[in-house]
Design a protein around this motif. Structure first.
Motif, short mmCIF file in Angstrom:
data_model
loop_
_atom_site.label_atom_id
_atom_site.label_comp_id
_atom_site.label_asym_id
_atom_site.label_seq_id
_atom_site.Cartn_x
_atom_site.Cartn_y
_atom_site.Cartn_z
N GLU A 42 0.83 -1.21 0.00
CA GLU A 42 0.00 0.00 0.00
C GLU A 42 0.86 1.26 0.00
N ALA A 43 1.89 1.25 0.81
CA ALA A 43 2.79 2.40 0.87
C ALA A 43 3.58 2.54 -0.42
N ALA A 44 3.95 1.41 -1.01
CA ALA A 44 4.70 1.45 -2.27
C ALA A 44 3.84 2.02 -3.40
N GLU A 45 2.55 1.76 -3.37
CA GLU A 45 1.66 2.32 -4.39
C GLU A 45 1.57 3.83 -4.28
N GLN A 46 1.67 4.35 -3.07
CA GLN A 46 1.63 5.80 -2.89
C GLN A 46 2.88 6.46 -3.47
N ILE A 47 3.99 5.74 -3.47
CA ILE A 47 5.23 6.27 -4.05
C ILE A 47 5.04 6.51 -5.55
N SER A 48 4.20 5.70 -6.17
CA SER A 48 3.96 5.85 -7.61
C SER A 48 3.32 7.19 -7.96
N ASN A 49 2.72 7.85 -6.98
CA ASN A 49 2.05 9.13 -7.23
C ASN A 49 3.02 10.31 -7.29
N ILE A 50 4.27 10.09 -6.99
CA ILE A 50 5.25 11.18 -7.01
C ILE A 50 5.63 11.47 -8.46
N PRO A 51 5.37 12.67 -8.95
CA PRO A 51 5.71 13.00 -10.34
C PRO A 51 7.21 13.26 -10.50
N LEU A 52 7.88 12.38 -11.23
CA LEU A 52 9.33 12.52 -11.44
C LEU A 52 9.72 12.33 -12.89
N SER A 53 8.85 12.66 -13.81
CA SER A 53 9.22 12.50 -15.22
C SER A 53 10.29 13.52 -15.59
N ASN A 54 10.89 13.31 -16.73
CA ASN A 54 11.95 14.18 -17.22
C ASN A 54 11.48 15.63 -17.27
N ASP A 55 10.32 15.86 -17.86
CA ASP A 55 9.79 17.22 -18.00
C ASP A 55 9.45 17.84 -16.65
#
Length: 106
Positions: free
Chosen positions: A85-98
């Motif tokens: 569950e906590a790992a899925e929240q990490i996916s919400n962090i926007p870290l794309s190149n742009d």
């Protein structure tokens, strides 16, 4: 004037009762709030994005390192330490190149 517009341009719904339009308005509001909730990035995720972007800039690393290395590594660490569950929240962090580039510039 509004009635004339309704009759001329939307004749297929001009005979509907006012309840129809009330229901239509409430469903539109409900859908828009759903999308706002769905698209909103949490404040913590946004703060993490800024802090990681700052670290990337200080180390003078390529902007793509955020989504190619840092984000997957964080997901693995959090998954092992705290669960899925906590790992899925990490996916919400926007870290794309742009995104990283925009954060560094501003």
């Amino acid at each position: 004037k509004l009635k004339r517009h309704l009759d001329q341009n939307h004749s297929h719904i001009s005979k509907k009762s006012s309840d129809y339009f009330t229901r239509l308005l409430s469903s539109q509001k409900k859908n828009s709030t759903f999308m706002e909730k769905r698209l909103k990035i949490s404040d913590k995720s946004l703060l993490c994005s800024f802090k990681i972007s700052e670290l990337i800039a200080k180390k003078k690393k390529p902007h793509t390192i955020g989504e190619e290395l840092i984000l997957p590594a964080c997901k693995e660490i959090v998954d092992v330490m705290f669960g899925k569950e906590a790992a899925e929240q990490i996916s919400n962090i926007p870290l794309s190149n742009d995104t990283v580039r925009r954060r560094i510039i501003t």
